[in-house]
Write an enzyme that holds these catalytic residues in place. Structure first.
Site, PDB file in Angstrom:
ATOM      1  N   ARG A  42       0.989  -1.150  -0.037  1.00 32.50           N
ATOM      2  CA  ARG A  42      -0.104  -0.081   0.211  1.00 32.50           C
ATOM      3  C   ARG A  42       0.837   1.072   0.123  1.00 32.50           C
ATOM      4  O   ARG A  42       2.138   1.289   0.670  1.00 32.50           O
ATOM      5  CB  ARG A  42      -0.793   0.165   1.227  1.00 32.50           C
ATOM      6  CG  ARG A  42      -1.787  -1.073   1.222  1.00 32.50           C
ATOM      7  CD  ARG A  42      -2.670  -0.909   2.680  1.00 32.50           C
ATOM      8  NE  ARG A  42      -3.632  -2.229   2.613  1.00 32.50           N
ATOM      9  CZ  ARG A  42      -3.325  -3.321   3.254  1.00 32.50           C
ATOM     10  NH1 ARG A  42      -2.206  -3.821   3.781  1.00 32.50           N
ATOM     11  NH2 ARG A  42      -4.252  -4.147   3.330  1.00 32.50           N
ATOM     12  N   ARG A 135      -0.853  -2.217  -6.718  1.00 30.84           N
ATOM     13  CA  ARG A 135      -1.109  -3.550  -5.547  1.00 30.84           C
ATOM     14  C   ARG A 135      -1.819  -4.623  -6.395  1.00 30.84           C
ATOM     15  O   ARG A 135      -1.721  -5.877  -6.215  1.00 30.84           O
ATOM     16  CB  ARG A 135      -1.940  -3.067  -4.578  1.00 30.84           C
ATOM     17  CG  ARG A 135      -2.077  -3.768  -3.293  1.00 30.84           C
ATOM     18  CD  ARG A 135      -2.277  -3.081  -2.166  1.00 30.84           C
ATOM     19  NE  ARG A 135      -2.768  -3.830  -1.122  1.00 30.84           N
ATOM     20  CZ  ARG A 135      -2.239  -4.553  -0.318  1.00 30.84           C
ATOM     21  NH1 ARG A 135      -0.729  -4.577  -0.216  1.00 30.84           N
ATOM     22  NH2 ARG A 135      -2.689  -5.359   0.834  1.00 30.84           N
ATOM     23  N   TYR A 167      -8.581  -9.099  -5.917  1.00 26.52           N
ATOM     24  CA  TYR A 167      -7.570  -8.304  -6.808  1.00 26.52           C
ATOM     25  C   TYR A 167      -6.979  -9.081  -8.008  1.00 26.52           C
ATOM     26  O   TYR A 167      -6.273  -8.374  -9.035  1.00 26.52           O
ATOM     27  CB  TYR A 167      -6.424  -8.420  -5.808  1.00 26.52           C
ATOM     28  CG  TYR A 167      -6.376  -7.214  -4.792  1.00 26.52           C
ATOM     29  CD1 TYR A 167      -7.315  -7.042  -4.043  1.00 26.52           C
ATOM     30  CD2 TYR A 167      -5.330  -6.468  -4.468  1.00 26.52           C
ATOM     31  CE1 TYR A 167      -7.374  -6.122  -2.916  1.00 26.52           C
ATOM     32  CE2 TYR A 167      -5.403  -5.648  -3.576  1.00 26.52           C
ATOM     33  CZ  TYR A 167      -6.473  -5.203  -2.839  1.00 26.52           C
ATOM     34  OH  TYR A 167      -6.503  -4.449  -1.765  1.00 26.52           O
TER      35      TYR A 167
END
Length: 191
Positions: A42, A135, A167
Site C-alpha cells: 500500500r 497493488r 485483486y
C-alpha cells in the site's frame, strides 16, 4: 460487495513501461514505483517506512512495514528493488526512506499520488491508475506467473483470501482452467 475489484489494473507490458519511465525520471520515482510494483505494498506502507526498516533477515533483503491495523510485516525485496533503493538512498542511514523535495520531510501521499499520475501519462498508460492499481497488478501478475494464492495473500497482508481473489484481474480467464492441466497429466504417455 462485488467479487471483482473495479480498480484499474496494468498488464506486464504496462508495468514495464511504468518502471522504465520512473527510472528515467528520478531515483526516488524509480525506488517508489519499484517498491509498489514488486512488493504489492500500500502507498501508506511504502511512505511510512524508515531507512532503519531496510535491512537483512535470514539471508534476504527486507523492508519492515506497518500494515493496516498497526501490524508489522517483513517484506522480501527482489534484487531490482534493492538496486533501486540503494541508488535512491545513497549513504543515508536515518529518517524516512522516501523524502520530500526539501530532503527533510516525508514524501507526502498526495504528492506521490500526483507524481504517479504524471509518470503514467508519460508512459502512455490508461487514465485512472492509482498507487492501489499497482497493488492489484502485483496480485494479478504474481498469480498469472504461478505464485500460490496463499503466498500472494500473505505478501499483501490480507486477512481474508476472498480479498486477494478480488485483486486477481485474470481469475475468470478460461486458459487458466485446471481442466487442461489435469487432462494433460492424465492422458500423457508418461502418466
Amino acid at each position: 460487495m462485488s467479487d471483482e475489484s473495479q480498480e484499474v489494473g496494468l498488464t506486464a507490458d504496462e508495468l514495464r513501461r511504468l518502471l522504465a519511465t520512473a527510472q528515467a525520471h528520478s531515483s526516488r520515482s524509480s525506488a517508489l514505483v519499484s517498491v509498489l510494483t514488486f512488493c504489492g505494498l500500500r502507498i501508506s506502507e511504502a511512505l511510512g517506512a524508515q531507512v532503519r526498516d531496510y535491512g537483512h533477515d535470514q539471508g534476504h533483503r527486507v523492508l519492515k512495514v506497518t500494515r493496516k491495523g498497526g501490524k508489522s510485516a517483513r517484506v522480501a525485496l527482489a534484487p531490482t528493488v534493492v538496486r533501486s533503493l540503494d541508488t535512491y538512498l545513497e549513504a543515508r542511514t536515518d529518517g524516512p526512506i522516501f523524502l520530500a523535495t526539501n530532503g527533510v520531510d516525508r514524501y507526502g501521499y498526495k504528492v506521490a499520488y500526483e507524481q504517479l499520475g504524471r509518470l503514467c501519462r508519460s508512459a502512455g498508460l490508461p487514465a485512472g491508475v492509482t498507487p492501489h492499481s499497482l497493488r492489484h497488478s502485483y496480485a494479478t501478475e504474481s498469480l498469472r506467473l504461478g505464485a500460490a494464492l496463499q503466498d500472494v495473500q500473505d505478501a499483501l497482508g490480507h486477512a481474508d483470501l476472498r480479498t486477494t481473489r478480488r485483486y486477481d484481474r485474470s481469475r475468470h480467464k478460461l486458459d487458466r482452467s485446471p481442466n487442461y492441466l489435469l487432462a494433460t497429466a492424465l492422458t500423457s504417455e508418461d502418466a
